[in-house]
Design a protein around this motif. Sequence first.
Motif, PDB file in Angstrom:
ATOM      1  N   MET A   1     -61.796 -81.458  77.314  1.00 24.50           N
ATOM      2  CA  MET A   1     -60.929 -80.703  76.439  1.00 24.50           C
ATOM      3  C   MET A   1     -59.568 -80.545  77.118  1.00 24.50           C
ATOM      4  SD  MET A   1     -61.479 -77.029  74.566  1.00 24.50           S
ATOM      5  CE  MET A   1     -63.100 -77.541  74.104  1.00 24.50           C
ATOM      6  N   ASN A   2     -58.519 -80.850  76.407  1.00 25.33           N
ATOM      7  CA  ASN A   2     -57.151 -80.715  76.912  1.00 25.33           C
ATOM      8  C   ASN A   2     -56.613 -79.336  76.576  1.00 25.33           C
ATOM      9  OD1 ASN A   2     -57.220 -83.391  77.713  1.00 25.33           O
ATOM     10  ND2 ASN A   2     -56.342 -84.122  75.806  1.00 25.33           N
ATOM     11  N   ARG A   3     -55.954 -78.715  77.561  1.00 22.39           N
ATOM     12  CA  ARG A   3     -55.341 -77.400  77.348  1.00 22.39           C
ATOM     13  C   ARG A   3     -53.846 -77.505  77.619  1.00 22.39           C
ATOM     14  NH1 ARG A   3     -57.954 -72.448  78.611  1.00 22.39           N
ATOM     15  NH2 ARG A   3     -56.433 -72.194  80.269  1.00 22.39           N
ATOM     16  N   THR A   4     -53.048 -76.829  76.793  1.00 23.71           N
ATOM     17  CA  THR A   4     -51.600 -76.813  76.947  1.00 23.71           C
ATOM     18  C   THR A   4     -51.097 -75.395  76.762  1.00 23.71           C
ATOM     19  OG1 THR A   4     -51.468 -79.055  76.026  1.00 23.71           O
ATOM     20  CG2 THR A   4     -49.427 -77.796  76.112  1.00 23.71           C
ATOM     21  N   LEU A   5     -50.294 -74.926  77.708  1.00 23.52           N
ATOM     22  CA  LEU A   5     -49.628 -73.643  77.560  1.00 23.52           C
ATOM     23  C   LEU A   5     -48.354 -73.865  76.767  1.00 23.52           C
ATOM     24  CD1 LEU A   5     -49.051 -70.652  78.224  1.00 23.52           C
ATOM     25  CD2 LEU A   5     -47.980 -71.458  80.351  1.00 23.52           C
ATOM     26  N   GLU A   6     -48.169 -73.096  75.702  1.00 25.28           N
ATOM     27  CA  GLU A   6     -46.957 -73.172  74.895  1.00 25.28           C
ATOM     28  C   GLU A   6     -46.224 -71.835  74.992  1.00 25.28           C
ATOM     29  OE1 GLU A   6     -48.444 -76.350  71.519  1.00 25.28           O
ATOM     30  OE2 GLU A   6     -48.302 -74.227  70.969  1.00 25.28           O
ATOM     31  N   MET A   7     -44.989 -71.892  75.479  1.00 28.62           N
ATOM     32  CA  MET A   7     -44.139 -70.708  75.569  1.00 28.62           C
ATOM     33  C   MET A   7     -43.060 -70.849  74.509  1.00 28.62           C
ATOM     34  SD  MET A   7     -43.852 -70.325  79.715  1.00 28.62           S
ATOM     35  CE  MET A   7     -43.284 -72.016  79.933  1.00 28.62           C
ATOM     36  N   VAL A   8     -43.025 -69.912  73.578  1.00 27.68           N
ATOM     37  CA  VAL A   8     -42.097 -70.001  72.445  1.00 27.68           C
ATOM     38  C   VAL A   8     -40.993 -68.962  72.622  1.00 27.68           C
ATOM     39  CG1 VAL A   8     -41.878 -70.000  69.940  1.00 27.68           C
ATOM     40  CG2 VAL A   8     -44.050 -70.712  70.993  1.00 27.68           C
ATOM     41  N   PHE A   9     -39.749 -69.437  72.543  1.00 28.26           N
ATOM     42  CA  PHE A   9     -38.567 -68.600  72.703  1.00 28.26           C
ATOM     43  C   PHE A   9     -37.712 -68.678  71.426  1.00 28.26           C
ATOM     44  CE2 PHE A   9     -39.710 -70.193  76.866  1.00 28.26           C
ATOM     45  CZ  PHE A   9     -39.545 -69.111  77.715  1.00 28.26           C
ATOM     46  N   ARG A  10     -36.815 -67.715  71.285  1.00 30.61           N
ATOM     47  CA  ARG A  10     -35.790 -67.796  70.242  1.00 30.61           C
ATOM     48  C   ARG A  10     -34.478 -68.111  70.946  1.00 30.61           C
ATOM     49  NH1 ARG A  10     -37.096 -66.567  65.894  1.00 30.61           N
ATOM     50  NH2 ARG A  10     -38.245 -64.653  66.294  1.00 30.61           N
ATOM     51  N   ALA A  11     -33.788 -69.140  70.451  1.00 31.05           N
ATOM     52  CA  ALA A  11     -32.516 -69.560  71.028  1.00 31.05           C
ATOM     53  C   ALA A  11     -31.367 -68.767  70.397  1.00 31.05           C
ATOM     54  CB  ALA A  11     -32.314 -71.066  70.806  1.00 31.05           C
ATOM     55  N   ALA A  12     -30.178 -68.959  70.936  1.00 28.45           N
ATOM     56  CA  ALA A  12     -28.992 -68.236  70.477  1.00 28.45           C
ATOM     57  C   ALA A  12     -28.708 -68.465  68.992  1.00 28.45           C
ATOM     58  CB  ALA A  12     -27.781 -68.653  71.310  1.00 28.45           C
ATOM     59  N   ASN A  13     -29.073 -69.642  68.472  1.00 30.56           N
ATOM     60  CA  ASN A  13     -28.816 -69.934  67.058  1.00 30.56           C
ATOM     61  C   ASN A  13     -29.915 -69.394  66.140  1.00 30.56           C
ATOM     62  OD1 ASN A  13     -30.933 -71.718  67.468  1.00 30.56           O
ATOM     63  ND2 ASN A  13     -29.818 -73.529  66.753  1.00 30.56           N
ATOM     64  N   GLY A  14     -30.905 -68.705  66.706  1.00 32.16           N
ATOM     65  CA  GLY A  14     -31.980 -68.113  65.906  1.00 32.16           C
ATOM     66  C   GLY A  14     -33.210 -68.984  65.727  1.00 32.16           C
ATOM     67  N   ARG A  15     -33.141 -70.217  66.144  1.00 35.36           N
ATOM     68  CA  ARG A  15     -34.291 -71.120  66.008  1.00 35.36           C
ATOM     69  C   ARG A  15     -35.253 -70.971  67.175  1.00 35.36           C
ATOM     70  NH1 ARG A  15     -31.774 -76.685  63.603  1.00 35.36           N
ATOM     71  NH2 ARG A  15     -31.145 -75.768  61.623  1.00 35.36           N
ATOM     72  N   GLU A  16     -36.510 -71.319  66.908  1.00 30.74           N
ATOM     73  CA  GLU A  16     -37.535 -71.253  67.946  1.00 30.74           C
ATOM     74  C   GLU A  16     -37.547 -72.527  68.779  1.00 30.74           C
ATOM     75  OE1 GLU A  16     -41.331 -70.249  66.280  1.00 30.74           O
ATOM     76  OE2 GLU A  16     -40.646 -68.254  65.690  1.00 30.74           O
ATOM     77  N   VAL A  17     -37.773 -72.348  70.069  1.00 30.69           N
ATOM     78  CA  VAL A  17     -37.861 -73.451  71.021  1.00 30.69           C
ATOM     79  C   VAL A  17     -39.177 -73.283  71.779  1.00 30.69           C
ATOM     80  CG1 VAL A  17     -36.850 -74.479  73.093  1.00 30.69           C
ATOM     81  CG2 VAL A  17     -35.358 -73.551  71.299  1.00 30.69           C
ATOM     82  N   THR A  18     -39.959 -74.357  71.860  1.00 31.97           N
ATOM     83  CA  THR A  18     -41.241 -74.307  72.552  1.00 31.97           C
ATOM     84  C   THR A  18     -41.192 -75.155  73.812  1.00 31.97           C
ATOM     85  OG1 THR A  18     -42.407 -74.027  70.448  1.00 31.97           O
ATOM     86  CG2 THR A  18     -43.727 -74.736  72.333  1.00 31.97           C
ATOM     87  N   ILE A  19     -41.611 -74.548  74.909  1.00 32.73           N
ATOM     88  CA  ILE A  19     -41.765 -75.266  76.174  1.00 32.73           C
ATOM     89  C   ILE A  19     -43.260 -75.374  76.430  1.00 32.73           C
ATOM     90  CG2 ILE A  19     -41.355 -75.211  78.665  1.00 32.73           C
ATOM     91  CD1 ILE A  19     -38.820 -73.562  78.056  1.00 32.73           C
ATOM     92  N   SER A  20     -43.744 -76.601  76.612  1.00 35.55           N
ATOM     93  CA  SER A  20     -45.176 -76.847  76.783  1.00 35.55           C
ATOM     94  C   SER A  20     -45.471 -77.324  78.195  1.00 35.55           C
ATOM     95  CB  SER A  20     -45.653 -77.908  75.790  1.00 35.55           C
ATOM     96  OG  SER A  20     -45.431 -77.474  74.470  1.00 35.55           O
ATOM     97  N   LEU A  21     -46.557 -76.800  78.762  1.00 42.26           N
ATOM     98  CA  LEU A  21     -47.005 -77.209  80.091  1.00 42.26           C
ATOM     99  C   LEU A  21     -48.480 -77.596  80.018  1.00 42.26           C
ATOM    100  CD1 LEU A  21     -45.403 -74.316  82.139  1.00 42.26           C
ATOM    101  CD2 LEU A  21     -44.585 -76.650  81.968  1.00 42.26           C
ATOM    102  N   ALA A  22     -48.792 -78.783  80.503  1.00 45.53           N
ATOM    103  CA  ALA A  22     -50.176 -79.276  80.464  1.00 45.53           C
ATOM    104  C   ALA A  22     -51.028 -78.621  81.534  1.00 45.53           C
ATOM    105  CB  ALA A  22     -50.178 -80.791  80.650  1.00 45.53           C
ATOM    106  N   ASP A  23     -52.299 -78.464  81.224  1.00 46.28           N
ATOM    107  CA  ASP A  23     -53.320 -78.003  82.157  1.00 46.28           C
ATOM    108  C   ASP A  23     -52.979 -76.678  82.854  1.00 46.28           C
ATOM    109  OD1 ASP A  23     -54.874 -80.317  81.625  1.00 46.28           O
ATOM    110  OD2 ASP A  23     -53.651 -81.448  83.053  1.00 46.28           O
TER     111      ASP A  23
END
Length: 70
Positions: A1-23
């Motif tokens: 099973m693969n696991r990924t950490l997803e960190m979701v931020f809001r950028a200055a323009n109001g849109r969401e940005v996701t940073i993903s890290l494996a394992d």
Amino acid sequence: MNRTLEMVFRAANGREVTISLADPLENLTLADVTTVMEDIIARNIFITTGGELRDIVDARIRTRETVSLA
């Protein structure tokens, strides 16, 4: 099973940005991730096409299972 950490931020323009890290570590806690996300924002580590990261939106671990049929 693969696991990924997803960190979701809001950028200055109001849109969401996701940073993903494996394992991510098995014993990772919300407090651990929140501390890192706050540090990313405070240090202005990433600048996206939407501008600087400003707010924490979500932190989650996504799992995916792959079953080979061969």
